[in-house]
Design an enzyme around this catalytic site. Structure first.
Site, PDB file in Angstrom:
ATOM      1  N   ASP A  13      -6.001  -6.854   4.335  1.00 42.22           N
ATOM      2  CA  ASP A  13      -6.706  -7.329   5.602  1.00 42.22           C
ATOM      3  C   ASP A  13      -5.774  -7.953   6.568  1.00 42.22           C
ATOM      4  O   ASP A  13      -6.323  -9.082   6.984  1.00 42.22           O
ATOM      5  CB  ASP A  13      -8.067  -8.211   5.223  1.00 42.22           C
ATOM      6  N   LYS A  16      -3.298  -4.197   9.283  1.00 45.54           N
ATOM      7  CA  LYS A  16      -2.432  -2.709   9.377  1.00 45.54           C
ATOM      8  C   LYS A  16      -2.988  -2.098  10.258  1.00 45.54           C
ATOM      9  O   LYS A  16      -2.410  -1.362  10.752  1.00 45.54           O
ATOM     10  CB  LYS A  16      -2.624  -2.356   7.854  1.00 45.54           C
ATOM     11  N   GLY A  42     -10.237  -1.086   4.248  1.00 49.04           N
ATOM     12  CA  GLY A  42     -10.940  -1.064   5.415  1.00 49.04           C
ATOM     13  C   GLY A  42     -10.129  -1.555   6.583  1.00 49.04           C
ATOM     14  O   GLY A  42      -9.599  -2.757   6.635  1.00 49.04           O
ATOM     15  N   HIS A  43     -10.008  -0.657   7.656  1.00 46.67           N
ATOM     16  CA  HIS A  43      -8.943  -0.852   8.682  1.00 46.67           C
ATOM     17  C   HIS A  43      -9.777  -1.164   9.805  1.00 46.67           C
ATOM     18  O   HIS A  43     -10.015  -0.188  10.416  1.00 46.67           O
ATOM     19  CB  HIS A  43      -7.694   0.118   8.601  1.00 46.67           C
ATOM     20  N   GLN A 225      -4.312  -1.432   1.108  1.00 41.77           N
ATOM     21  CA  GLN A 225      -4.058  -2.614   0.142  1.00 41.77           C
ATOM     22  C   GLN A 225      -2.892  -3.375   0.682  1.00 41.77           C
ATOM     23  O   GLN A 225      -2.528  -3.531   1.548  1.00 41.77           O
ATOM     24  CB  GLN A 225      -4.012  -2.089  -1.204  1.00 41.77           C
TER      25      GLN A 225
HETATM   26  P1  GDP Z   1      -6.391  -4.281   7.517  1.00 41.88           P
HETATM   27  O1  GDP Z   1      -7.155  -3.974   6.337  1.00 41.88           O
HETATM   28  O2  GDP Z   1      -4.933  -4.681   7.281  1.00 41.88           O
HETATM   29  O3  GDP Z   1      -6.346  -3.090   8.676  1.00 41.88           O
HETATM   30  O4  GDP Z   1      -7.173  -5.178   8.407  1.00 41.88           O
HETATM   31  P2  GDP Z   1      -8.756  -5.428   8.426  1.00 41.88           P
HETATM   32  O5  GDP Z   1      -9.125  -4.511   9.534  1.00 41.88           O
HETATM   33  O6  GDP Z   1      -9.554  -5.334   7.316  1.00 41.88           O
HETATM   34  O7  GDP Z   1      -8.629  -7.034   8.808  1.00 41.88           O
HETATM   35  C1  GDP Z   1      -8.119  -7.190  10.071  1.00 41.88           C
HETATM   36  C2  GDP Z   1      -8.908  -8.076  10.932  1.00 41.88           C
HETATM   37  O8  GDP Z   1      -8.424  -9.162  12.007  1.00 41.88           O
HETATM   38  C3  GDP Z   1      -9.600  -7.156  11.883  1.00 41.88           C
HETATM   39  O9  GDP Z   1     -11.125  -7.602  12.124  1.00 41.88           O
HETATM   40  C4  GDP Z   1      -8.875  -7.095  13.018  1.00 41.88           C
HETATM   41  O10 GDP Z   1      -9.587  -6.507  14.138  1.00 41.88           O
HETATM   42  C5  GDP Z   1      -8.329  -8.642  13.232  1.00 41.88           C
HETATM   43  N1  GDP Z   1      -7.107  -8.691  13.771  1.00 41.88           N
HETATM   44  C6  GDP Z   1      -6.140  -8.034  13.611  1.00 41.88           C
HETATM   45  N2  GDP Z   1      -4.934  -8.613  14.507  1.00 41.88           N
HETATM   46  C7  GDP Z   1      -5.516  -9.563  15.000  1.00 41.88           C
HETATM   47  C8  GDP Z   1      -4.877 -10.683  15.748  1.00 41.88           C
HETATM   48  O11 GDP Z   1      -3.756 -10.874  16.193  1.00 41.88           O
HETATM   49  N3  GDP Z   1      -5.992 -11.642  16.117  1.00 41.88           N
HETATM   50  C9  GDP Z   1      -7.336 -11.746  15.760  1.00 41.88           C
HETATM   51  N4  GDP Z   1      -8.050 -12.832  16.200  1.00 41.88           N
HETATM   52  N5  GDP Z   1      -7.745 -10.598  14.951  1.00 41.88           N
HETATM   53  C10 GDP Z   1      -6.998  -9.587  14.477  1.00 41.88           C
HETATM   54  P1  IMO Z   2      -7.134  -2.710   3.151  1.00 40.12           P
HETATM   55  O1  IMO Z   2      -6.315  -1.813   3.043  1.00 40.12           O
HETATM   56  C1  IMO Z   2      -8.519  -6.332   0.602  1.00 40.12           C
HETATM   57  C2  IMO Z   2      -9.086  -5.550  -3.798  1.00 40.12           C
HETATM   58  C3  IMO Z   2     -10.496  -5.659  -4.308  1.00 40.12           C
HETATM   59  C4  IMO Z   2     -10.156  -5.986  -5.439  1.00 40.12           C
HETATM   60  C5  IMO Z   2      -8.915  -5.250  -6.077  1.00 40.12           C
HETATM   61  C6  IMO Z   2      -9.240  -4.111  -6.848  1.00 40.12           C
HETATM   62  O2  IMO Z   2      -8.306  -3.062   3.822  1.00 40.12           O
HETATM   63  O3  IMO Z   2      -6.058  -4.037   3.192  1.00 40.12           O
HETATM   64  P2  IMO Z   2     -10.038  -1.687  -6.113  1.00 40.12           P
HETATM   65  O4  IMO Z   2     -11.575  -1.233  -5.656  1.00 40.12           O
HETATM   66  O5  IMO Z   2      -9.153  -1.285  -5.164  1.00 40.12           O
HETATM   67  O6  IMO Z   2      -9.961  -1.407  -7.542  1.00 40.12           O
HETATM   68  O7  IMO Z   2     -10.139  -3.339  -6.297  1.00 40.12           O
HETATM   69  O8  IMO Z   2      -8.321  -5.196  -4.575  1.00 40.12           O
HETATM   70  N1  IMO Z   2      -8.902  -4.682  -2.672  1.00 40.12           N
HETATM   71  C7  IMO Z   2      -8.803  -5.219  -1.164  1.00 40.12           C
HETATM   72  N2  IMO Z   2      -8.792  -6.283  -0.649  1.00 40.12           N
HETATM   73  N3  IMO Z   2      -8.053  -5.289   1.232  1.00 40.12           N
HETATM   74  C8  IMO Z   2      -8.108  -4.207   0.717  1.00 40.12           C
HETATM   75  O9  IMO Z   2      -7.760  -3.039   1.672  1.00 40.12           O
HETATM   76  C9  IMO Z   2      -8.430  -3.934  -0.409  1.00 40.12           C
HETATM   77  N4  IMO Z   2      -8.507  -2.636  -1.239  1.00 40.12           N
HETATM   78  C10 IMO Z   2      -8.795  -3.368  -2.508  1.00 40.12           C
HETATM   79  O10 IMO Z   2     -11.088  -6.704  -3.293  1.00 40.12           O
HETATM   80  O11 IMO Z   2      -9.810  -7.653  -5.584  1.00 40.12           O
HETATM   81 MG    MG Z   3      -9.032  -4.265   5.558  1.00 40.08          MG
END
Ligand code: GDP
Ligand code: IMO
Ligand code: MG
Length: 427
Positions: A13, A16, A42-43, A225
């Site tokens: 998270d 990415k 979850g991106h 991840q």
């Molecule tokens: P990912 O799984 O690595 O793609 O990241 P997620 O989407 O799960 O979580 C990142 C969160 O941070 C999302 O809600 C993005 O919209 C938000 N985000 C990404 N870059 C920035 C930033 O520079 N500033 C802020 N405030 N939010 C950001």
């Molecule tokens: P993104 O791509 C954050 C975590 C789960 C759990 C562990 C194992 O959005 O960064 P799994 O279902 O993969 O066997 O769970 O890994 N986990 C993540 N945490 N971001 C993710 O993906 C994750 N994908 C798996 O919360 O601790």
């Molecule tokens: Mg994510």
């Protein structure tokens, strides 16, 4: 730049999705490729204030002109795949072309059943998985009882493989977990129901990507991840069941390491983690609650609140090392706007001994206490900044200090969720 890897440098998270989207819209990208994990990701991508979430699909699905690829290293739930595609189409999104590897493994409904029952069985030792069946699908792959996408096109082979896969599982489900056995016919029928729609998407993706690189096309490998969730290099057993590190990209795509040009580690200006497992800089006080609140730290896939803590430079250096990062993309700097003083973990103290690098054993990591250095905050809104020079001096200092501590140059900094809310760091 022909082959670029974007990966998570912490526990996921990091942003990415935003990094991928940014690269795909500023440079012409021909292919955006997922190489590991499944719909546990979850991106989030924010375009013109509109928010999109991708799980199994590469974020490139939102970039017309770029072909999205789900490569062999991914575990694919056909049900999740089509639900996600249909969800985007229903929102009026013009989805890009999608290609799926014939060798990718399939997640069937029994994998998520097993994921959930094993988690319940673990009780207080549970991993806190997403419950999507990721671990059981990879276990079947390694155990040589997996079903691959190509198997969905031959009913005889599919049935034989499903029978073999369920044989042992049904004993365990009935005798250990006290559950009803899973019926072979129902699984075969479920999987066959997707085959017609899948067939035109299925390709030899290793061949496709290598030919594309030979032709000078640009390929972006979008990580899911993260490094600290890697089954080999993360905080085992509190990890996912794949290799999200840079090396995993080569295995998961059938592309050799000599073809990769850039490896970008996405890292937040603080740290978060979902699920169980050690997290040295985790905060249990008002600062942690404020990071969670201001950063909107709620999981995109499961809706769980993310645990929050300060930036950990030991984790950053470790990520730089195990991934051979050429650069970092620092995200969410704006979340720190209100702090007067910002702690950064520069090392650990473990049983009275100072560690500057990741300790060798998980037991030591569990005992790690952060050693903090403190930086002055900027206490102003940076979300409108569009160049590094526009950032307040203290924000520049914070970024430069992190860069110094983290083992690779900083390429860009996120100052908000929007695509345009990005500042390139001048070298
Ligand atoms: P990912 O799984 O690595 O793609 O990241 P997620 O989407 O799960 O979580 C990142 C969160 O941070 C999302 O809600 C993005 O919209 C938000 N985000 C990404 N870059 C920035 C930033 O520079 N500033 C802020 N405030 N939010 C950001
Ligand atoms: P993104 O791509 C954050 C975590 C789960 C759990 C562990 C194992 O959005 O960064 P799994 O279902 O993969 O066997 O769970 O890994 N986990 C993540 N945490 N971001 C993710 O993906 C994750 N994908 C798996 O919360 O601790
Ligand atoms: Mg994510």
């Amino acid at each position: 730049m022909p082959a670029i890897v974007v990966l998570g440098a912490q526990w996921g998270d990091e942003g990415k999705g935003k990094a991928t989207d940014l690269l795909a819209t500023t440079d012409p990208i021909d292919f955006v490729v997922r190489t590991s994990g499944g719909h546990n990701a979850g991106h989030t991508i924010v375009v013109n204030g509109e928010k999109y979430a991708t799980h199994l699909l590469p974020s490139g699905i939102l970039t017309p002109g770029a072909t999205s690829v789900i490569a062999n290293g991914v575990v694919v739930s056909p049900e999740a795949l089509f639900r996600e595609l249909d969800g985007l189409v229903a929102r009026g999104v013009e989805v890009a072309d999608l290609v799926v590897s014939a060798n990718a493994h399939v997640i069937a409904s029994y994998h998520s059943t097993i994921d959930k029952v094993t988690e319940r069985f673990l009780g207080k030792n549970q991993i806190g998985t997403t419950g999507r069946g990721i671990g059981p699908a990879y276990a079947d792959k390694v155990n040589r009882t997996g079903i691959r996408i190509a198997d969905l096109f031959d009913e005889g082979i599919l049935r034989a493989k499903v029978e073999a896969a369920l044989d042992m599982k049904n004993h365990v489900l009935a005798k250990v977990y006290n559950r009803r056995a899973i019926e072979v016919d129902a699984v075969v029928e479920e999987l066959l129901s997707y085959s017609e729609r899948l067939r035109p998407m299925v390709r030899d993706t290793s061949l496709l990507l290598n030919q594309a690189l030979d032709a000078g096309k640009t390929v972006l490998f979008e990580g899911a991840q993260a490094t600290m969730l890697d089954v080999d290099h993360g905080t085992y057993p509190f990890v996912t069941s794949s290799n999200p590190v840079a090396g995993g990209v080569c295995v998961g795509a059938g592309v050799g390491p000599t073809r990769i040009d850039r490896v970008i580690g996405v890292i937040k200006a603080y740290t978060t983690r979902v699920g169980s497992g050690p997290f040295p800089t985790e905060l249990f006080d008002e600062d942690g609650a404020a990071l969670q609140r201001i950063g909107g730290e709620i999981g995109v896939s499961t809706g769980r609140t993310r645990r929050c803590g300060w930036y950990d430079a030991v984790v950053a250096r470790y990520a730089a090392r195990v991934n051979g990062l050429t650069e970092f993309f620092l995200t969410k700097l704006d979340v720190l706007d209100t702090w007067e003083r910002i702690p950064v973990c520069v090392g650990y103290e473990i049983d009275g001994v100072r560690h500057d690098e990741m300790p060798m054993t998980q037991t030591e990591f569990h005992h790690a206490t952060p050693v903090y250095e403190f930086f002055d905050g900027w206490q102003s809104d940076i979300s409108g900044c569009r160049s590094f020079a526009e950032l307040p001096k203290n924000a520049q200092n914070y970024v430069r200090a992190l860069e110094e501590l983290s083992g690779a140059p900083f390429w860009a900094v996120g100052v908000g969720p929007g695509r345009e809310q990005t500042v390139v760091v001048a070298s």
